[in-house]
Every structure is written in C-alpha cells, then in structure tokens.
Design a protein around this motif. Structure first.
Motif, PDB file in Angstrom:
ATOM      1  N   PHE A  97       0.828  -1.209   0.000  1.00 54.35           N
ATOM      2  CA  PHE A  97       0.000   0.000   0.000  1.00 54.35           C
ATOM      3  C   PHE A  97       0.861   1.257   0.000  1.00 54.35           C
ATOM      4  CE2 PHE A  97      -2.497   3.230   2.362  1.00 54.35           C
ATOM      5  CZ  PHE A  97      -3.495   3.411   1.417  1.00 54.35           C
ATOM      6  N   ASP A  98       2.020   1.198   0.667  1.00 52.17           N
ATOM      7  CA  ASP A  98       2.932   2.340   0.647  1.00 52.17           C
ATOM      8  C   ASP A  98       3.377   2.662  -0.775  1.00 52.17           C
ATOM      9  OD1 ASP A  98       2.817   2.616   3.383  1.00 52.17           O
ATOM     10  OD2 ASP A  98       4.598   1.406   3.772  1.00 52.17           O
ATOM     11  N   TYR A  99       3.377   1.655  -1.632  1.00 52.61           N
ATOM     12  CA  TYR A  99       3.733   1.856  -3.040  1.00 52.61           C
ATOM     13  C   TYR A  99       2.487   2.126  -3.891  1.00 52.61           C
ATOM     14  CZ  TYR A  99       8.551   0.367  -2.310  1.00 52.61           C
ATOM     15  OH  TYR A  99       9.866   0.289  -1.905  1.00 52.61           O
ATOM     16  N   ALA A 100       1.343   2.356  -3.224  1.00 59.22           N
ATOM     17  CA  ALA A 100       0.085   2.670  -3.906  1.00 59.22           C
ATOM     18  C   ALA A 100      -0.266   1.631  -4.956  1.00 59.22           C
ATOM     19  CB  ALA A 100       0.152   4.069  -4.528  1.00 59.22           C
ATOM     20  N   ALA A 101      -0.216   0.367  -4.569  1.00 64.34           N
ATOM     21  CA  ALA A 101      -0.582  -0.697  -5.499  1.00 64.34           C
ATOM     22  C   ALA A 101      -2.016  -0.529  -5.980  1.00 64.34           C
ATOM     23  CB  ALA A 101      -0.432  -2.056  -4.810  1.00 64.34           C
ATOM     24  N   PHE A 102      -2.236  -0.824  -7.253  1.00 60.56           N
ATOM     25  CA  PHE A 102      -3.600  -0.797  -7.789  1.00 60.56           C
ATOM     26  C   PHE A 102      -4.405  -1.941  -7.187  1.00 60.56           C
ATOM     27  CE2 PHE A 102      -6.780  -1.854 -11.065  1.00 60.56           C
ATOM     28  CZ  PHE A 102      -7.426  -0.628 -11.149  1.00 60.56           C
ATOM     29  N   ASP A 103      -3.737  -3.074  -6.960  1.00 63.31           N
ATOM     30  CA  ASP A 103      -4.404  -4.194  -6.310  1.00 63.31           C
ATOM     31  C   ASP A 103      -3.343  -5.155  -5.766  1.00 63.31           C
ATOM     32  OD1 ASP A 103      -6.483  -5.745  -5.335  1.00 63.31           O
ATOM     33  OD2 ASP A 103      -7.574  -5.747  -7.226  1.00 63.31           O
ATOM     34  N   TYR A 104      -3.806  -6.133  -4.993  1.00 64.29           N
ATOM     35  CA  TYR A 104      -2.933  -7.073  -4.299  1.00 64.29           C
ATOM     36  C   TYR A 104      -3.624  -8.423  -4.328  1.00 64.29           C
ATOM     37  CZ  TYR A 104       0.025  -8.683  -0.360  1.00 64.29           C
ATOM     38  OH  TYR A 104       0.913  -9.345   0.453  1.00 64.29           O
ATOM     39  N   LEU A 105      -3.118  -9.345  -5.125  1.00 62.89           N
ATOM     40  CA  LEU A 105      -3.757 -10.641  -5.301  1.00 62.89           C
ATOM     41  C   LEU A 105      -2.967 -11.731  -4.588  1.00 62.89           C
ATOM     42  CD1 LEU A 105      -4.634 -10.437  -9.109  1.00 62.89           C
ATOM     43  CD2 LEU A 105      -6.077  -9.827  -7.157  1.00 62.89           C
ATOM     44  N   LEU A 106      -3.659 -12.482  -3.744  1.00 61.03           N
ATOM     45  CA  LEU A 106      -3.018 -13.580  -3.023  1.00 61.03           C
ATOM     46  C   LEU A 106      -3.069 -14.859  -3.843  1.00 61.03           C
ATOM     47  CD1 LEU A 106      -4.211 -13.096   0.671  1.00 61.03           C
ATOM     48  CD2 LEU A 106      -1.873 -12.915  -0.186  1.00 61.03           C
ATOM     49  N   LYS A 107      -1.949 -15.582  -3.863  1.00 60.15           N
ATOM     50  CA  LYS A 107      -1.898 -16.881  -4.528  1.00 60.15           C
ATOM     51  C   LYS A 107      -2.459 -17.964  -3.598  1.00 60.15           C
ATOM     52  CE  LYS A 107       2.424 -15.611  -6.868  1.00 60.15           C
ATOM     53  NZ  LYS A 107       3.878 -15.902  -6.930  1.00 60.15           N
ATOM     54  N   PRO A 108      -3.119 -18.982  -4.124  1.00 56.76           N
ATOM     55  CA  PRO A 108      -3.475 -19.141  -5.538  1.00 56.76           C
ATOM     56  C   PRO A 108      -4.503 -18.098  -5.956  1.00 56.76           C
ATOM     57  CG  PRO A 108      -4.550 -20.815  -4.217  1.00 56.76           C
ATOM     58  CD  PRO A 108      -3.611 -20.098  -3.298  1.00 56.76           C
TER      59      PRO A 108
END
Length: 253
Positions: A97-108
């Motif tokens: 979030f500090d890098y302002a991610a557009f989204d964060y998807l957990l594997k799988p």
C-alpha cells in the motif's frame, strides 16, 4: 490500449506460476501479455521498453524483490504502470500500500478476483487511466487499506455504494455486487472516507454519488446503477441532514 485490451507484463520467478497467471489473464479476454520474465534482474528494462498499462509483480524473488524493482523504476522515472502485486504472503500488503498498489492478489489467484481487478481498470476508461497514471505507483491517495477476515483488503472508495456495520466488522458493498468484510468498526471506517460519503444511521454509510432517491415509506436510501438497485436504511432524523448534504454538494459543482 491496442484493440481496447489492457497491455500487461508479468514478473514472476516461478515458471509454472507465470504460465498459470498468463493463462488466467488471457482467458478473461480483457488483456494481452506484452511480455513476461522469470528473471527479476531483467524486469526493469523489460517494463521500461514495453510501458505496460498493468504490471503483475511477484514480491518475494531471489536477488531482487518486487519492491526493489519499483524502487529502480522510480529512480529512472521512465514508466508508471498500475501495479498489481501477486504473492502467497499477505504480510507484505501494508508495504504494498505504501507503493500505492492498484491491487494485491493472493496466490493461488482466484479467477473471479482477477477479473474484478481488470474490470475496475477498464471501467475507469482511457481518460481516467491517463489522469491517474502520474500518481499510480508512488502517491495514489484513492485506495484505502483495511485488514480483512483472511488478509488485507484494498478498497477504491469510488467503487463503494454503501457500507454496513456488522458487530466489530464493516461490510463494503461495491457497485459490481462484490462485498468485502473488514475488521474495523464503522466509526473507524468513516474517518477515512471523503465528503461524498454520508452516515445515514448507526449501521450504514452511503456514497451519495450513487444516491437515486429516498424512500420515505420504507425509510431507505435507494441506489440504481446499471439496472441494479441497492437499498440502505436511513434514520428519520438523518433525512433533512442528508438533503442539506446533497444541496451543499450540488452547490460546489
């Protein structure tokens, strides 16, 4: 975007994971893979050359992490894609979030969750995407982050229709129909929201941008978007305050 498809690059150090993600992305019919690599050392050059719309980036890689790659891109200031982190470890979410991610998807990676990410990008349109790019990777203030039931959840307030209290939790109801539960009281959530949001009572906050009417018989706020109808309760003493709030917003525009 060529042929109206999202141009994506994948950086993933495990070949099998890279192939799987490529297949999931292309199966949506919404994106094409411009390039991909299992070598984080060549990622910066690859991203700079192709200038993708979206970058699907693994975090934990040998020799160079996903954050190291973004730091190098920031130093070069040559490209600024929308970053979607892909990882099996949710402990990196706050740093992402500090890098302002557009989204964060957990594997799988869940195909439906991936589709939602691509749809959210597409719905902003070419103009919206262009307007966001300058702050996407290193300064996006649009996205909120909360601890979810199974990890960390990123939330775009513009996609939220209303939020309801559920004991010590809060449920975000999105325009797509998706519901996300976060481990925060409604009052805590309210502190992070913009002026388009209004608290209609003890158990609900609405996004007035989606408000269509107030049903005085049922004492409910009604939202209509893309043939979907949503309803959220409003207490009688809040009706006039909501009307004043709406008048104030209209006068600002």
């Amino acid at each position: 975007m060529s042929d109206n498809k999202i141009r994506a690059i994948i950086v993933e150090d495990e070949p099998e994971a890279l192939d799987l993600l490529s297949g999931l992305i292309e199966a949506t019919g919404m994106a094409i893979i411009e390039a991909s690599t299992c070598d984080p050392q060549e990622a910066v050059d690859l991203i700079s050359r192709h200038e993708p719309d979206m970058l699907f980036l693994d975090i934990q890689m040998p020799g160079m992490s996903g954050f190291d790659i973004l730091n190098e891109l920031r130093r070069l200031s040559t490209v600024n894609p929308h970053v979607v982190f892909t990882t099996a470890h949710d402990e990196y979410a706050i740093k992402a979030f500090d890098y302002a991610a557009f989204d964060y998807l957990l594997k799988p990676i869940d195909p439906d969750r991936l589709l939602e990410t691509l749809q959210r990008f597409r719905q902003s349109g070419p103009k919206g995407v262009a307007e966001q790019r300058s702050g996407t990777m290193f300064g996006n203030e649009r996205i909120l982050v909360f601890r979810g039931v199974t990890g960390v959840t990123f939330i775009d307030p513009a996609e939220v229709v209303f939020i309801t209290a559920d004991g010590n939790y809060s449920n975000f109801n999105f325009i797509s129909g998706r519901v996300e539960t976060v481990t925060a009281l409604l009052g805590t959530v309210e502190m992070h929201l913009g002026k388009q949001f209004f608290r209609t009572g003890r158990s609900c906050i609405i996004n007035t941008s989606y408000l269509a009417r107030i049903d005085m018989k049922q004492m409910q706020c009604v939202f209509i978007r893309e043939n979907r109808e949503y309803r959220c309760e409003i207490s009688r003493d809040k009706v006039k305050l909501l009307m004043d709030h709406m008048k104030s917003r209209l006068s600002e525009n």
